[in-house]
Scaffold this motif. Structure first.
Motif, PDB file in Angstrom:
ATOM      1  N   PRO A 226     139.516 144.891  22.106  1.00 16.19           N
ATOM      2  CA  PRO A 226     140.762 145.639  22.366  1.00 16.19           C
ATOM      3  C   PRO A 226     140.507 147.139  22.479  1.00 16.19           C
ATOM      4  N   CYS A 227     139.593 147.558  23.328  1.00 19.74           N
ATOM      5  CA  CYS A 227     139.217 148.967  23.416  1.00 19.74           C
ATOM      6  C   CYS A 227     140.428 149.822  23.795  1.00 19.74           C
ATOM      7  N   LEU A 228     140.522 150.978  23.183  1.00 17.25           N
ATOM      8  CA  LEU A 228     141.669 151.869  23.332  1.00 17.25           C
ATOM      9  C   LEU A 228     141.970 152.245  24.785  1.00 17.25           C
ATOM     10  N   PRO A 229     140.976 152.589  25.630  1.00 21.81           N
ATOM     11  CA  PRO A 229     141.308 152.938  27.015  1.00 21.81           C
ATOM     12  C   PRO A 229     142.012 151.818  27.787  1.00 21.81           C
ATOM     13  N   LEU A 230     141.693 150.554  27.500  1.00 21.95           N
ATOM     14  CA  LEU A 230     142.383 149.450  28.162  1.00 21.95           C
ATOM     15  C   LEU A 230     143.867 149.459  27.806  1.00 21.95           C
ATOM     16  N   ILE A 231     144.171 149.662  26.536  1.00 27.11           N
ATOM     17  CA  ILE A 231     145.574 149.696  26.101  1.00 27.11           C
ATOM     18  C   ILE A 231     146.291 150.877  26.739  1.00 27.11           C
ATOM     19  N   LEU A 232     145.647 152.033  26.723  1.00 25.82           N
ATOM     20  CA  LEU A 232     146.271 153.236  27.259  1.00 25.82           C
ATOM     21  C   LEU A 232     146.508 153.109  28.760  1.00 25.82           C
TER      22      LEU A 232
ATOM     23  N   ILE B 170     151.529 145.959  33.957  1.00 30.23           N
ATOM     24  CA  ILE B 170     150.269 145.303  33.603  1.00 30.23           C
ATOM     25  C   ILE B 170     150.342 144.971  32.117  1.00 30.23           C
ATOM     26  N   SER B 171     150.273 143.700  31.795  1.00 25.02           N
ATOM     27  CA  SER B 171     150.342 143.303  30.389  1.00 25.02           C
ATOM     28  C   SER B 171     148.987 143.506  29.728  1.00 25.02           C
ATOM     29  N   LEU B 172     149.019 143.562  28.392  1.00 22.05           N
ATOM     30  CA  LEU B 172     147.761 143.678  27.655  1.00 22.05           C
ATOM     31  C   LEU B 172     146.863 142.475  27.920  1.00 22.05           C
ATOM     32  N   GLU B 173     147.464 141.293  27.993  1.00 20.69           N
ATOM     33  CA  GLU B 173     146.653 140.101  28.245  1.00 20.69           C
ATOM     34  C   GLU B 173     145.925 140.205  29.583  1.00 20.69           C
ATOM     35  N   GLU B 174     146.605 140.705  30.609  1.00 16.27           N
ATOM     36  CA  GLU B 174     145.986 140.817  31.934  1.00 16.27           C
ATOM     37  C   GLU B 174     144.821 141.802  31.926  1.00 16.27           C
TER      38      GLU B 174
ATOM     39  N   VAL C 145     139.284 137.314  15.447  1.00  9.72           N
ATOM     40  CA  VAL C 145     140.630 137.429  14.871  1.00  9.72           C
ATOM     41  C   VAL C 145     141.568 138.127  15.850  1.00  9.72           C
ATOM     42  N   ALA C 146     141.103 139.230  16.450  1.00 11.96           N
ATOM     43  CA  ALA C 146     141.953 139.996  17.370  1.00 11.96           C
ATOM     44  C   ALA C 146     142.353 139.172  18.589  1.00 11.96           C
ATOM     45  N   LEU C 147     141.385 138.507  19.214  1.00  8.71           N
ATOM     46  CA  LEU C 147     141.658 137.799  20.469  1.00  8.71           C
ATOM     47  C   LEU C 147     142.407 136.489  20.232  1.00  8.71           C
ATOM     48  N   VAL C 148     142.023 135.745  19.189  1.00  6.19           N
ATOM     49  CA  VAL C 148     142.715 134.484  18.919  1.00  6.19           C
ATOM     50  C   VAL C 148     144.172 134.749  18.571  1.00  6.19           C
ATOM     51  N   THR C 149     144.428 135.775  17.757  1.00  8.33           N
ATOM     52  CA  THR C 149     145.809 136.102  17.407  1.00  8.33           C
ATOM     53  C   THR C 149     146.611 136.512  18.634  1.00  8.33           C
ATOM     54  N   LEU C 150     145.967 137.301  19.520  1.00  6.15           N
ATOM     55  CA  LEU C 150     146.666 137.799  20.706  1.00  6.15           C
ATOM     56  C   LEU C 150     147.005 136.682  21.679  1.00  6.15           C
ATOM     57  N   PHE C 151     146.049 135.766  21.911  1.00  4.79           N
ATOM     58  CA  PHE C 151     146.238 134.745  22.938  1.00  4.79           C
ATOM     59  C   PHE C 151     146.739 133.411  22.381  1.00  4.79           C
TER      60      PHE C 151
ATOM     61  N   THR D 213     153.071 138.410  18.768  1.00  2.00           N
ATOM     62  CA  THR D 213     153.198 139.376  19.848  1.00  2.00           C
ATOM     63  C   THR D 213     151.960 140.275  19.859  1.00  2.00           C
ATOM     64  N   PRO D 214     151.730 141.039  20.944  1.00  2.00           N
ATOM     65  CA  PRO D 214     150.590 141.970  20.939  1.00  2.00           C
ATOM     66  C   PRO D 214     150.608 142.943  19.763  1.00  2.00           C
ATOM     67  N   VAL D 215     151.792 143.413  19.380  1.00  2.00           N
ATOM     68  CA  VAL D 215     151.880 144.332  18.240  1.00  2.00           C
ATOM     69  C   VAL D 215     151.456 143.624  16.957  1.00  2.00           C
ATOM     70  N   GLU D 216     151.899 142.404  16.773  1.00  2.00           N
ATOM     71  CA  GLU D 216     151.530 141.652  15.572  1.00  2.00           C
ATOM     72  C   GLU D 216     150.043 141.330  15.558  1.00  2.00           C
ATOM     73  N   ALA D 217     149.469 141.035  16.738  1.00  2.00           N
ATOM     74  CA  ALA D 217     148.030 140.788  16.809  1.00  2.00           C
ATOM     75  C   ALA D 217     147.247 142.040  16.420  1.00  2.00           C
ATOM     76  N   ALA D 218     147.710 143.194  16.875  1.00  2.00           N
ATOM     77  CA  ALA D 218     147.052 144.454  16.503  1.00  2.00           C
ATOM     78  C   ALA D 218     147.173 144.708  15.007  1.00  2.00           C
ATOM     79  N   ALA D 219     148.327 144.383  14.434  1.00  2.00           N
ATOM     80  CA  ALA D 219     148.524 144.577  12.991  1.00  2.00           C
ATOM     81  C   ALA D 219     147.612 143.657  12.187  1.00  2.00           C
ATOM     82  N   VAL D 220     147.460 142.409  12.633  1.00  2.00           N
ATOM     83  CA  VAL D 220     146.552 141.474  11.963  1.00  2.00           C
ATOM     84  C   VAL D 220     145.124 142.003  12.013  1.00  2.00           C
ATOM     85  N   SER D 221     144.708 142.528  13.158  1.00  2.00           N
ATOM     86  CA  SER D 221     143.355 143.068  13.300  1.00  2.00           C
ATOM     87  C   SER D 221     143.141 144.261  12.371  1.00  2.00           C
TER      88      SER D 221
END
Length: 650
Positions: free
Chosen positions: A361-367, A379-383, A444-450, A455-463
């Motif tokens: 989940p590198c920061l530049p991808l999110i930004l 563009i969704s985070l998953e994409e 943990v990050a990817l399994v939670t996200l997908f 939600t993406p926010v909850e996956a980030a919080a879990v990570s």
């Protein structure tokens, strides 16, 4: 040697390469006023902690078919608080991002004059944003009846905008110099510019270029990037946009406030927090031990270790500068013990330091996802996460291949024991057990996200929560006594990075708003479609342009400033928006090692204490490797689009 600027997120207080020269004592570091630092660090740590815990509570409460009232709004306003407080902390540490390193080469007297000039312009811009924010909260755009959650009016939460810019203006004025008259000059200049701005001229268009030139001069002299963007927006809206001064500030404040409404934006500080917590312990040593146990005895094993460890840490810190500076001292002996000379070792580390940007989940991808969506291309985070996996793997494999081919014949050092399969298995299992926590973090990050359960926010919080657990377990052995004193500092360092980026992003939205109002992107599209017929030629020209951008700007500033301009161009030529995003980020990676001014070249020269000429020669083979990879990513779109199309059924 002056320390290069622009290293996003460098944890300067924690890295072993600190300059031996003692730091100058600042006013907030005196015993009488040290509580300012404590309050700032503590408040941003609490905000980040709340941002992490609220989504976790939502996951639990969802199982009981309930939730937290106003949770989404609370998180969004916590992001706003982190943005403003992070900017204040960045100004306190003298680490607000700037585009220029010009003052590093000036004599002390000239450097002081440059600092006073740039601080004067910066103070005025921050003060203007403070006034505009106050007007936004209580003026035309005010909404005094709505509640953030029961019992708390929304306008109370919005007050963080004027309060934050006010604190920023004071801090910028104080940072102008050591003497009282150094600090008075920005205040006087700010008052004069306010008087000038509100004076009723018959024609104001003639002042635009002189004022833009003043902003440019301040930028060259070291003014922060947010000052450049906000200052240009203030001048353009006033001079050519036809807005009165009292209207421009609220418009910029509104753009900044609208930014925090993006639900994906909350993921940005949370994933960044996970990276910072990970980087604070001995994770790098455990990962080096594991990968060395796996590949250390095969041909090119040390190169594989170097590339994989650098990639892992860039993924979670979001900044290649951190990787080169923090891990260079650990990995250089690994390479040299395998027979790599200084030149090959430095070249490999310089290139490998920029790997990882394309992996989630590198920061530049999110930004990029946030900014592109703000530019009306969803563009969704998953994409974007799936789109970067195969291109990132390609660059990773090419770099490893180069490292393997360049390793000289290994000569066993004196006293090395013969290979023992049983000893190897024992070391491998021991190293794997020791690094189990770090290896599971991306899982943990990817399994939670997908998984579809969060939600993406909850996956980030879990990570972030998982990374904090790793940090606290590590702290039991390493920082048992001082963990509670150190943790807020780590979180403040994370907030510094996130706040600096969000501050730039918020004011950049105001600048982009002016460009859209004047239809600049539409004119670029018209010009490009009239003069460039082939999408392939467009992509080649885009590559060349982005390489230059990667040399001149850090990746976060480039995303914020350039993406709103190129997204409409990509759409006009039928480029898939996810493919365009990966092309953008891959070219910036290439720009980092492009001579003569690629950022990673300067950082490697500083870290390894080698002349720039030697570092440039060392990095040239890696430059060729990256060019091959970037061309493949650019002209083979399936490499980027196959995973999103297959797994998300786009």
């Amino acid at each position: 040697m002056a320390k290069p600027l622009g290293c996003m997120g460098c944890v300067s207080e924690e890295l072993e390469f600190k300059e031996s020269k003692p730091k100058r004592s600042h006013w907030w570091e005196s015993p009488a006023t040290s509580f300012f630092k404590l309050i700032e660090n503590g408040s941003i740590a609490l905000a980040l902690g709340a941002m992490m815990l609220l989504p976790l509570a939502e996951i639990v409460l969802r199982q009981f078919e309930t939730g937290i009232s106003g949770n989404s709004g609370i998180q969004q306003h916590l992001v706003l608080f982190v943005a403003m407080m992070g900017g204040v902390i960045a100004s306190r540490e003298g680490r607000l991002l700037s585009l220029s390193t010009f003052t590093a080469y000036l004599k002390p007297g000239y450097a002081l004059a440059a600092k006073v000039i740039s601080s004067s312009v910066a103070t005025f811009v921050a003060a203007a944003l403070c006034a505009g924010s106050y007007g936004y909260v209580f003026g035309e755009f005010s909404d005094l009846e709505t509640e953030l959650f029961p019992g708390v009016p929304l306008w109370v939460a919005k007050l963080v905008l004027p309060a934050g810019f006010f604190a920023l203006a004071l801090r910028l004025a104080w940072m102008a110099g050591d003497r009282w008259w150094h600090r008075v000059i920005p205040v006087v200049v700010t008052a004069a510019l306010f008087y000038f701005g509100f004076y009723e001229f018959d024609e104001v268009e003639g002042f635009v270029w002189p004022l833009l030139s003043l902003v440019l001069v301040a930028t060259v002299l070291g003014a922060p990037i947010f000052v450049t963007l906000a200052g240009a927006a203030l001048v353009l809206f006033w001079g050519w946009g036809g807005y009165y001064p009292e209207e421009v500030g609220p418009i910029l404040a509104l753009n900044l406030y609208d930014l925090v409404k993006s639900p994906m934006l909350v993921t940005l500080p949370l994933f960044t927090l996970a990276g910072y917590l990970l980087a604070q312990g001995n994770s790098s040593k455990r990962l080096i031990r594991l990968i060395n146990a796996m590949f250390g005895r095969v041909r090119g094993g040390p190169a594989i270790v170097t590339v994989l460890v650098c990639t892992f840490f860039t993924v979670f810190t979001g900044a290649s500068g951190v990787t080169i500076l923090a891990l260079g001292g650990l990995l250089m002996p690994v390479l040299k013990s395998a027979g790599y000379d200084d030149r090959r070792s430095i070249g490999l580390l310089t290139g490998a330091g920029s790997l990882g940007v394309l992996f989630p989940p590198c920061l530049p991808l999110i930004l990029y996802s946030v900014v592109a969506s703000a530019a009306r291309v969803s563009i969704s985070l998953e994409e974007i996460f799936l789109g970067g996996l195969l291109p990132g793997t390609l660059l990773l494999v090419l770099t490893i291949g180069y490292g393997v081919l360049r390793q000289p014949t290994r000569v066993a050092p004196p006293g090395e024991r013969p290979f023992s399969f049983s000893a190897w298995i024992k070391e491998l299992f021991s190293a794997a057990w020791g690094a189990m926590g770090e290896m599971l973090l991306p899982v943990v990050a990817l399994v939670t996200l997908f998984s579809g359960y969060a939600t993406p926010v909850e996956a980030a919080a879990v990570s972030a929560f998982y990374a904090m657990v790793l940090y606290l377990i590590d702290a039991k052995k390493i920082r048992k006594v001082s963990v509670f004193g150190e943790l807020p500092g780590v979180m403040a360092e994370c907030g510094l990075l996130v706040g600096g980026v969000l501050l730039i992003l918020g004011v950049a939205m105001g600048f982009t708003n002016y460009l859209v109002t004047e239809m600049i992107p539409d004119r670029l599209v018209e010009w490009a479609t009239a003069n460039i017929e082939s999408p392939l030629v467009f992509l080649l020209l885009l590559n060349l342009f982005l390489i230059v951008v990667g040399c001149l700007m850090d990746i976060f500033s480039a995303i914020i400033v350039i993406v709103p301009l190129i997204v409409p161009l990509g759409a006009a030529f039928g480029i898939d928006p996810v493919h365009l995003g990966i092309i953008f980020l891959a070219n910036l990676q290439l720009g980092y090692i492009t001579p003569p001014i690629g950022m990673n070249l300067f950082l490697a020269s500083y870290r390894f204490e080698k002349p720039m000429s030697m570092v440039i020669r060392a990095a040239l083979p890696m430059l060729v490797v990256f060019v091959v990879g970037v061309l493949a990513i650019t002209y083979w779109p399936t490499l980027t689009t196959w995973l999103p199309d297959t797994l998300l059924s786009r």
